[in-house]
Structure formats: C-alpha cells, structure tokens
Design a protein around this motif. Structure first.
Motif, PDB file in Angstrom:
ATOM      1  N   GLY A  52       0.724  -1.377   0.040  1.00 43.13           N
ATOM      2  CA  GLY A  52       0.152   0.032   0.014  1.00 43.13           C
ATOM      3  C   GLY A  52       0.827   1.298   0.066  1.00 43.13           C
ATOM      4  O   GLY A  52       0.385   2.371  -0.503  1.00 43.13           O
ATOM      5  N   ALA A  53       2.176   1.089   0.676  1.00 46.42           N
ATOM      6  CA  ALA A  53       2.725   2.371   0.969  1.00 46.42           C
ATOM      7  C   ALA A  53       3.826   2.660  -0.548  1.00 46.42           C
ATOM      8  O   ALA A  53       4.218   3.848  -0.681  1.00 46.42           O
ATOM      9  CB  ALA A  53       3.755   2.214   1.844  1.00 46.42           C
ATOM     10  N   THR A  54       4.214   1.534  -1.359  1.00 47.17           N
ATOM     11  CA  THR A  54       4.737   1.563  -2.542  1.00 47.17           C
ATOM     12  C   THR A  54       4.546   2.712  -3.532  1.00 47.17           C
ATOM     13  O   THR A  54       5.234   3.231  -3.923  1.00 47.17           O
ATOM     14  CB  THR A  54       5.075   0.465  -3.020  1.00 47.17           C
ATOM     15  OG1 THR A  54       5.775  -0.606  -2.007  1.00 47.17           O
ATOM     16  CG2 THR A  54       6.289   0.315  -4.139  1.00 47.17           C
TER      17      THR A  54
ATOM     18  N   VAL B 215       7.088   5.310  -4.981  1.00 47.55           N
ATOM     19  CA  VAL B 215       7.292   5.361  -6.263  1.00 47.55           C
ATOM     20  C   VAL B 215       7.120   7.019  -6.842  1.00 47.55           C
ATOM     21  O   VAL B 215       7.619   7.413  -7.528  1.00 47.55           O
ATOM     22  CB  VAL B 215       6.509   4.473  -7.078  1.00 47.55           C
ATOM     23  CG1 VAL B 215       6.571   4.652  -8.781  1.00 47.55           C
ATOM     24  CG2 VAL B 215       6.946   3.036  -6.807  1.00 47.55           C
ATOM     25  N   ALA B 216       5.955   7.344  -6.387  1.00 51.22           N
ATOM     26  CA  ALA B 216       5.415   8.669  -7.190  1.00 51.22           C
ATOM     27  C   ALA B 216       4.910   9.653  -6.227  1.00 51.22           C
ATOM     28  O   ALA B 216       4.308  10.614  -6.477  1.00 51.22           O
ATOM     29  CB  ALA B 216       4.447   8.249  -8.143  1.00 51.22           C
ATOM     30  N   GLY B 217       4.856   9.565  -4.863  1.00 51.04           N
ATOM     31  CA  GLY B 217       4.323  10.497  -3.918  1.00 51.04           C
ATOM     32  C   GLY B 217       5.178  11.671  -3.699  1.00 51.04           C
ATOM     33  O   GLY B 217       6.518  11.724  -3.926  1.00 51.04           O
ATOM     34  N   THR B 218       4.379  13.002  -3.412  1.00 49.10           N
ATOM     35  CA  THR B 218       4.959  14.266  -3.122  1.00 49.10           C
ATOM     36  C   THR B 218       5.685  14.026  -1.673  1.00 49.10           C
ATOM     37  O   THR B 218       4.991  12.990  -0.928  1.00 49.10           O
ATOM     38  CB  THR B 218       4.202  15.290  -3.027  1.00 49.10           C
ATOM     39  OG1 THR B 218       3.078  15.047  -2.266  1.00 49.10           O
ATOM     40  CG2 THR B 218       3.541  15.381  -4.463  1.00 49.10           C
ATOM     41  N   ASP B 219       6.591  14.718  -1.204  1.00 47.07           N
ATOM     42  CA  ASP B 219       7.101  14.888   0.204  1.00 47.07           C
ATOM     43  C   ASP B 219       5.880  14.921   1.149  1.00 47.07           C
ATOM     44  O   ASP B 219       5.895  14.332   2.350  1.00 47.07           O
ATOM     45  CB  ASP B 219       8.144  15.890   0.307  1.00 47.07           C
ATOM     46  CG  ASP B 219       8.762  15.939   1.430  1.00 47.07           C
ATOM     47  OD1 ASP B 219       9.073  14.808   1.884  1.00 47.07           O
ATOM     48  OD2 ASP B 219       8.914  16.926   2.345  1.00 47.07           O
ATOM     49  N   GLU B 220       5.096  15.782   0.848  1.00 44.28           N
ATOM     50  CA  GLU B 220       3.819  16.160   1.651  1.00 44.28           C
ATOM     51  C   GLU B 220       3.134  14.925   2.003  1.00 44.28           C
ATOM     52  O   GLU B 220       2.758  14.675   3.057  1.00 44.28           O
ATOM     53  CB  GLU B 220       3.036  17.259   1.170  1.00 44.28           C
ATOM     54  CG  GLU B 220       2.165  17.827   2.111  1.00 44.28           C
ATOM     55  CD  GLU B 220       1.322  18.992   0.995  1.00 44.28           C
ATOM     56  OE1 GLU B 220       1.165  18.937   0.013  1.00 44.28           O
ATOM     57  OE2 GLU B 220       0.419  19.790   1.918  1.00 44.28           O
TER      58      GLU B 220
ATOM     59  N   TYR C 299       1.227  10.174   5.142  1.00 39.82           N
ATOM     60  CA  TYR C 299       0.680   8.950   5.185  1.00 39.82           C
ATOM     61  C   TYR C 299       1.888   7.767   5.436  1.00 39.82           C
ATOM     62  O   TYR C 299       1.637   7.056   6.533  1.00 39.82           O
ATOM     63  CB  TYR C 299       0.273   8.410   4.029  1.00 39.82           C
ATOM     64  CG  TYR C 299      -1.050   9.120   3.646  1.00 39.82           C
ATOM     65  CD1 TYR C 299      -2.131   8.833   4.148  1.00 39.82           C
ATOM     66  CD2 TYR C 299      -0.892  10.325   2.988  1.00 39.82           C
ATOM     67  CE1 TYR C 299      -3.428   9.395   4.062  1.00 39.82           C
ATOM     68  CE2 TYR C 299      -2.394  11.151   2.675  1.00 39.82           C
ATOM     69  CZ  TYR C 299      -3.421  10.431   3.139  1.00 39.82           C
ATOM     70  OH  TYR C 299      -4.575  11.232   2.811  1.00 39.82           O
ATOM     71  N   LEU C 300       3.226   8.023   5.150  1.00 36.52           N
ATOM     72  CA  LEU C 300       4.185   7.232   5.597  1.00 36.52           C
ATOM     73  C   LEU C 300       4.550   7.190   6.983  1.00 36.52           C
ATOM     74  O   LEU C 300       4.832   6.148   7.925  1.00 36.52           O
ATOM     75  CB  LEU C 300       5.423   7.336   4.899  1.00 36.52           C
ATOM     76  CG  LEU C 300       5.170   7.043   3.165  1.00 36.52           C
ATOM     77  CD1 LEU C 300       6.505   6.946   2.557  1.00 36.52           C
ATOM     78  CD2 LEU C 300       4.630   5.697   2.761  1.00 36.52           C
TER      79      LEU C 300
ATOM     80  N   SER D 218      -4.984  17.237  -3.619  1.00 36.23           N
ATOM     81  CA  SER D 218      -3.721  16.797  -3.008  1.00 36.23           C
ATOM     82  C   SER D 218      -3.536  15.286  -2.879  1.00 36.23           C
ATOM     83  O   SER D 218      -2.579  14.705  -2.580  1.00 36.23           O
ATOM     84  CB  SER D 218      -3.548  17.603  -1.536  1.00 36.23           C
ATOM     85  OG  SER D 218      -4.605  17.342  -0.942  1.00 36.23           O
ATOM     86  N   ALA D 219      -4.663  14.578  -3.360  1.00 35.01           N
ATOM     87  CA  ALA D 219      -4.747  13.125  -3.085  1.00 35.01           C
ATOM     88  C   ALA D 219      -4.009  12.386  -4.326  1.00 35.01           C
ATOM     89  O   ALA D 219      -3.897  11.221  -4.271  1.00 35.01           O
ATOM     90  CB  ALA D 219      -6.267  12.636  -2.857  1.00 35.01           C
ATOM     91  N   LEU D 220      -3.919  13.131  -5.395  1.00 36.28           N
ATOM     92  CA  LEU D 220      -3.415  12.403  -6.676  1.00 36.28           C
ATOM     93  C   LEU D 220      -2.096  12.145  -6.441  1.00 36.28           C
ATOM     94  O   LEU D 220      -1.133  12.861  -5.926  1.00 36.28           O
ATOM     95  CB  LEU D 220      -3.545  13.546  -7.765  1.00 36.28           C
ATOM     96  CG  LEU D 220      -3.029  13.081  -9.159  1.00 36.28           C
ATOM     97  CD1 LEU D 220      -3.805  11.923  -9.846  1.00 36.28           C
ATOM     98  CD2 LEU D 220      -2.808  14.195 -10.110  1.00 36.28           C
ATOM     99  N   VAL D 221      -1.752  10.920  -6.768  1.00 38.16           N
ATOM    100  CA  VAL D 221      -0.314  10.348  -6.618  1.00 38.16           C
ATOM    101  C   VAL D 221       0.303  10.224  -7.981  1.00 38.16           C
ATOM    102  O   VAL D 221      -0.216   9.493  -8.835  1.00 38.16           O
ATOM    103  CB  VAL D 221      -0.175   9.008  -5.930  1.00 38.16           C
ATOM    104  CG1 VAL D 221       1.386   8.286  -5.676  1.00 38.16           C
ATOM    105  CG2 VAL D 221      -0.578   8.921  -4.424  1.00 38.16           C
ATOM    106  N   GLY D 222       1.183  11.171  -8.244  1.00 40.86           N
ATOM    107  CA  GLY D 222       1.993  11.074  -9.658  1.00 40.86           C
ATOM    108  C   GLY D 222       0.985  12.004 -10.261  1.00 40.86           C
ATOM    109  O   GLY D 222       0.392  12.982 -10.141  1.00 40.86           O
ATOM    110  N   THR D 223       0.764  11.828 -11.644  1.00 40.21           N
ATOM    111  CA  THR D 223       0.283  12.673 -12.588  1.00 40.21           C
ATOM    112  C   THR D 223      -1.073  11.951 -13.074  1.00 40.21           C
ATOM    113  O   THR D 223      -1.510  10.906 -12.758  1.00 40.21           O
ATOM    114  CB  THR D 223       1.023  13.191 -13.853  1.00 40.21           C
ATOM    115  OG1 THR D 223       1.150  11.694 -14.618  1.00 40.21           O
ATOM    116  CG2 THR D 223       2.069  13.672 -13.593  1.00 40.21           C
TER     117      THR D 223
END
Ligand SMILES: Cc1cc2nc3c(=O)[nH]c(=O)nc-3n(C[C@H](O)[C@H](O)[C@H](O)COP(=O)(O)OP(=O)(O)OC[C@H]3O[C@@H](n4cnc5c(N)ncnc54)[C@H](O)[C@@H]3O)c2cc1C
Length: 380
Positions: free
Chosen positions: A93-95, A99-104, A109-110, A221-226
C-alpha cells in the motif's frame, strides 16, 4: 561476485527468525482456524522493527532495502505466509507513495505507518478486472478542485483494517492504461466503505475485503503522480513487490523441507524410515533445489530493485518460479506425510493451502509468463 549478506542483514534475518519461532509458529494454527486478524502479533512485529522496512528515515522508517524486506518476509513466511501477507500489504500500500508520492503525501501517510501500528492497503483489482489492470472500471471524475471516486475494488488485503488506501481509478475506461490515475485516500473519508471479509481457503490470517467508493470526494492533493501515470505507478509497484512474493515462497519451501525431512527420518514403512526410500529422497532433493533457486532469484530481483534498476523481467522470474516451486514443495510435503499430511494435526496441509495464493495474487503465474514471453519474443 559476492552473494554474502552484511552483518546487519544477518542480524535482521536472525531477529525475524527468532520472532517467528516465538510469536508466530505457536499461534499460526489458531489464526488459520479462526481467521482472526493477528493484531497482537502484528503489534509486536511493528515494535520489533519488522514492518514498514523500506520507508525512508525521513518518515520514521528503517530505510531498509528490498533485500532486507525479502529476508524478513522469508523468515515470517516460514511461520505463516498469511501473517506475512498482512505485514507485506502495508509495504504494498505504501509503495505507490514511494514510487510517485510528493514529500507532503509521504510525510502525512508514511509517517502514520511508522509512528504507530497502522495499516494501509493497495486497491487495484476489481470484480471484473484482476489480471487486466487496464480494464478497471472504478471511475474518477473532476469536480472543480476535487476528485470524486465511484467503484468497487475486490480482494483487498488489509481491507477494513487499513487507515488509508492507495487507489487506482480511470478517467475513462476507453483510454485503457492511459486513463488511469493513482490516489491516496483516508479510509475515514465519507463514501469509502469496506465489504464483507472473504472466507478464504488459505492465508486465513490475512484480511481480504472489497473496498467500495460511493461519491467519495477527495482533494487535488490526493493525486499520486500525474493524472495519466497511474498504470505506470501500479506496474512499478509490482516490479518492487514481486520479489517479496518470491521471498514468501522461499519461506514456504524451507518449511515444507524441514517438516518433511523430520517426518521422513521418523516415519517407518517396510521396516525402514521412509527417508531411505529413493522416491522420498528425490522429493526432498527437489525441495532443496527449489529453495536454493527461489532464494537466488529473489535476491537477484531484490538486488536489482535496490540498485535502482527496476526490472519487470527479473521480478517476474522470481515470482513465477518461486510461487510454482512453493506449490510443488508444499504438495510434496503433504505426500511425504501420507494420510497424516491430509489432516490438520500436522502443519503441511496449511502450507499447501497458503502456497496456492502465491500463484494468484500480484500477477498470476500465467501473467508472469506473459511478461516473460513478451521479453523473450522482443515484441515480435
Ligand atoms: C487473497 C487475495 C488477496 C489479494 N490482495 C490484493 C490486494 O491487496 N490488492 C489488489 O489490488 N489485488 C489483490 N488481489 C487480487 C489479485 O491480484 C487478483 O486476483 C489476480 O491478479 C488475478 O485476477 P483475477 O482474480 O481477476 O483473475 P482473472 O484475471 O480473471 O484470471 C483468471 C484466470 O485467467 C488467467 N489469465 C488471465 N489473463 C490471462 C492471459 N492474458 N493469458 C493467460 N492467462 C490469463 C489467470 O492467470 C487466471 O488463471 C488479491 C487476491 C486474492 C485472492
């Protein structure tokens, strides 16, 4: 070429082995029988530092490697691959965030996973789309600055116990893989609910449910990557996670071998221990070969992930070979135990039921061969 582990890796694997012997093996049968989620065991595993291994130090993690994670997963799976799956589902779930998450997103979450025992889950599969990821139907639409999710995910490990989900959804199913985006969604968001728990054949210590999204509004802000990178994020996640399944397989094979060896030396037929019959010896030898081969393929795939050279092919070799070898080894273990192997009195029937899942989740054995064949044929 040096295949030896570092002192730290040997210490980590030893810690995981001792934890498995003390905390998992005595209780694995109970969780298999009842299907009860092993919260207490997972809490101790979290405290011992056996979970969330690959999360960077900046977010409170151990900053371990994929190989470190594989070493732990082999040991835990020796005791119970279902409990390992519950632990590994957090990594899965964290990967997408790694892979593509923002620092925020990573901070939010992490850090949640590392500051207390919290679960997350990876929501990709659907009732009508498992192998065919690009055929997913869960829709995302844009409403001003927000997104809205509608759809149903199926077979979600840690469904219902997760505090957040990484979710894949399509803007338009006709766009296939180009229409898919990845989102990180709090489980408490209105419109998110988990379905009933699946009554599974094996790995019963893991929690598997549907996760349903009904007019679930999430911020930009929930979008991971594009908006068009979700499919790539999903595939990169699998490239990193498939070595874990191979490591799980190595644990199952080693347990099959150890149980079979002990039984074969003790059980007598025709006046001699069955270990003296060549047919039994050959099954034990096959298990030993497949353990060695699975472990080598796993470590090679993990090494490749760790040097930043993500390879679908090496991960597919490890997952395909390991899963099939674990199925064979655990089936042979039942054979070596004869009638007793078919009862719950001995642990080998559980190994066989648990092993079957390794050939199904995170890309079936057939899908791994599709990936491998594509590589062999070079697109021809
Ligand atoms: C206990 C459990 C836990 C899981 N956990 C998760 C999770 O946490 N998150 C998540 O997103 N998913 C999860 N899954 C879903 C899992 O990844 C899918 O079940 C798997 O990818 C197969 O999809 P499917 O079940 O739809 O089978 P299908 O895709 O319908 O496949 C059916 C059969 O057809 C074969 N097949 C399909 N396409 C091809 C092809 N092109 N060539 C040859 N053969 C093919 C398959 O190999 C299989 O044998 C889990 C599943 C289970 C059972």
């Amino acid at each position: 070429m040096d295949l030896s582990l570092t002192e730290e890796q040997i210490a980590l694997a030893t810690t995981a082995r001792e934890f498995t012997r003390k905390e998992i093996i005595p209780k694995a049968g109970h969780h298999d029988e009842t299907g009860e989620f092993p919260t207490e065991i997972l809490k101790k595993a979290w405290e011992t530092g056996l979970m969330n291994i690959e999360i960077p130090e900046a977010y409170g993690g151990l900053c371990g490697s994929c190989l470190d994670n594989c070493l732990v997963q082999e040991e835990v799976s020796f005791g119970c691959s279902g409990i390992n799956t519950s632990m590994a589902a957090n990594s899965l779930g964290a990967t997408p965030l790694l892979v593509a998450g923002t620092d925020e997103q990573k901070q939010k979450y992490l850090s949640r996973l590392t500051s207390e025992l919290t679960f997350c889950a990876y929501c990709c599969s659907e009732p009508d789309a498992g192998s065919d990821v690009a055929g997913m139907r869960t829709r995302v639409t844009k409403h001003g600055d927000d997104y809205v999710l509608n759809g149903q995910k199926r077979w979600i490990t840690n469904g219902g116990v997760a505090s957040f989900y990484t979710v894949f959804a399509t803007f338009d199913p006709a766009l296939k893989h180009k229409g898919i985006a990845c989102f990180v969604v709090d489980a408490s968001t209105p419109g998110v609910k988990a379905g009933r728990k699946e009554h599974k054949m094996g790995q019963r210590a893991s929690n598997t449910t549907d996760v349903i999204f009904e007019d679930c509004k999430i911020p930009k802000s929930a979008l991971v990557g594009t908006e068009d990178s979700g499919f790539k994020v999903a595939m990169k996640t699998f490239d990193r996670s498939r070595p874990w399944i191979a490591a799980t397989a190595a644990g199952v094979i080693r347990r099959s071998l150890e149980e079979s060896r002990a039984y074969a030396l003790e059980r007598k037929t025709f006046g001699v221990p069955i270990a003296q019959h060549q047919a039994i010896q050959f099954m034990l030898a096959e298990m030993a070969i497949s353990y060695e081969a699975t472990r080598l393929l796993t470590h090679k795939a993990a090494w490749q992930v760790d040097k930043g050279d993500l390879s679908a092919i090496t991960s597919a070799y490890a997952k395909a070979y390991g899963a099939d070898a674990a199925m064979r080894a655990s089936t042979d273990a039942v054979q070596i135990f004869g009638g007793y192997g078919y009862t719950k009195e001995y642990p080998v029937e559980k190994l066989m039921r648990d092993a079957k899942l390794l050939q199904i989740y995170e890309g079936t054995s057939q899908i791994q061969r599709v990936v491998i064949a594509r590589n062999v044929l070079g697109g021809k």
